[in-house]
Enzyme design. Sequence first.
Site, mmCIF file in Angstrom:
data_model
loop_
_atom_site.group_PDB
_atom_site.id
_atom_site.type_symbol
_atom_site.label_atom_id
_atom_site.label_comp_id
_atom_site.label_asym_id
_atom_site.label_seq_id
_atom_site.Cartn_x
_atom_site.Cartn_y
_atom_site.Cartn_z
ATOM 1 N N ALA A 166 -2.507 67.708 -17.524
ATOM 2 C CA ALA A 166 -3.187 68.995 -17.348
ATOM 3 C C ALA A 166 -4.376 68.855 -16.408
ATOM 4 O O ALA A 166 -4.592 69.691 -15.523
ATOM 5 C CB ALA A 166 -3.640 69.541 -18.706
ATOM 6 N N TYR A 167 -5.168 67.806 -16.588
ATOM 7 C CA TYR A 167 -6.321 67.563 -15.725
ATOM 8 C C TYR A 167 -5.870 67.360 -14.282
ATOM 9 O O TYR A 167 -6.431 67.949 -13.352
ATOM 10 C CB TYR A 167 -7.082 66.332 -16.221
ATOM 11 C CG TYR A 167 -8.330 66.023 -15.436
ATOM 12 C CD1 TYR A 167 -9.506 66.729 -15.668
ATOM 13 C CD2 TYR A 167 -8.346 65.009 -14.476
ATOM 14 C CE1 TYR A 167 -10.670 66.440 -14.958
ATOM 15 C CE2 TYR A 167 -9.490 64.718 -13.760
ATOM 16 C CZ TYR A 167 -10.643 65.433 -14.002
ATOM 17 O OH TYR A 167 -11.790 65.146 -13.290
ATOM 18 N N THR A 168 -4.833 66.539 -14.085
ATOM 19 C CA THR A 168 -4.338 66.260 -12.742
ATOM 20 C C THR A 168 -3.844 67.529 -12.062
ATOM 21 O O THR A 168 -4.187 67.801 -10.904
ATOM 22 C CB THR A 168 -3.194 65.224 -12.810
ATOM 23 O OG1 THR A 168 -3.703 64.005 -13.346
ATOM 24 C CG2 THR A 168 -2.604 64.964 -11.440
#
Length: 218
Positions: free
Chosen positions: A124-126
């Site tokens: 999700a962060y990426t």
Amino acid sequence: MRTALVTGGTRGIGLAIARKLYTQGVQVHSWGHEIDVRDEVKVFAGVSKLPPIDILINNAGIFGPVGSALTYPTEEWRDVLNVNLTGQFIVSKHVIPQMVKRGYGRVVNMSSVVAKDSNPLCPAYTVSKAGIVALTRCLGLELAKTGVTVNCVMPSAVNTDLFKNTPKEQVEAMLKKCPMGRFITVEEVASLVCWLASEDCSGTTGAAFDIAGGRCQF
């Protein structure tokens, strides 16, 4: 005197940026947890209380849990993307139009080097950070003739208080990815951001700048 809004500006990289802007004579307004960038009503209300903004630093963000994309909790996925990516979209939507009216503005979006050097255990962060690069490009092209520039910065791992809760093994693994053999400092990130936010940076827009100690150069 220029006026800046720094989201996520009460600690870490955001605080360093706010302090650097202040030393350059900028009137700085920092948002912390009191303004949820996912909430368009609160963002609109918050912006309406501020003087006209010349510089917008979209820095608010969260990391989210670590884990495989195949088992990643859907609600956590939505939360990370809503804060990191949709939050930047919402704040930009309510700040940039006033810049366009005045014919001047500087927007700097905080992304991460993982936007091009993906971290397989932080899906999700990426994805949110890659989306910020795309959003920056879209806005930069759309506003190219308005006097408003939009760029983004992609740091690698930065030595902040967040490391206090990070396992030693994970910190060492991040350090090994950096050819300089050290972590980037918040002051180094702030220096790059503040140049992009300056009047001197007048011919660059829709671009992504990494500050990653040589990591993933292409």
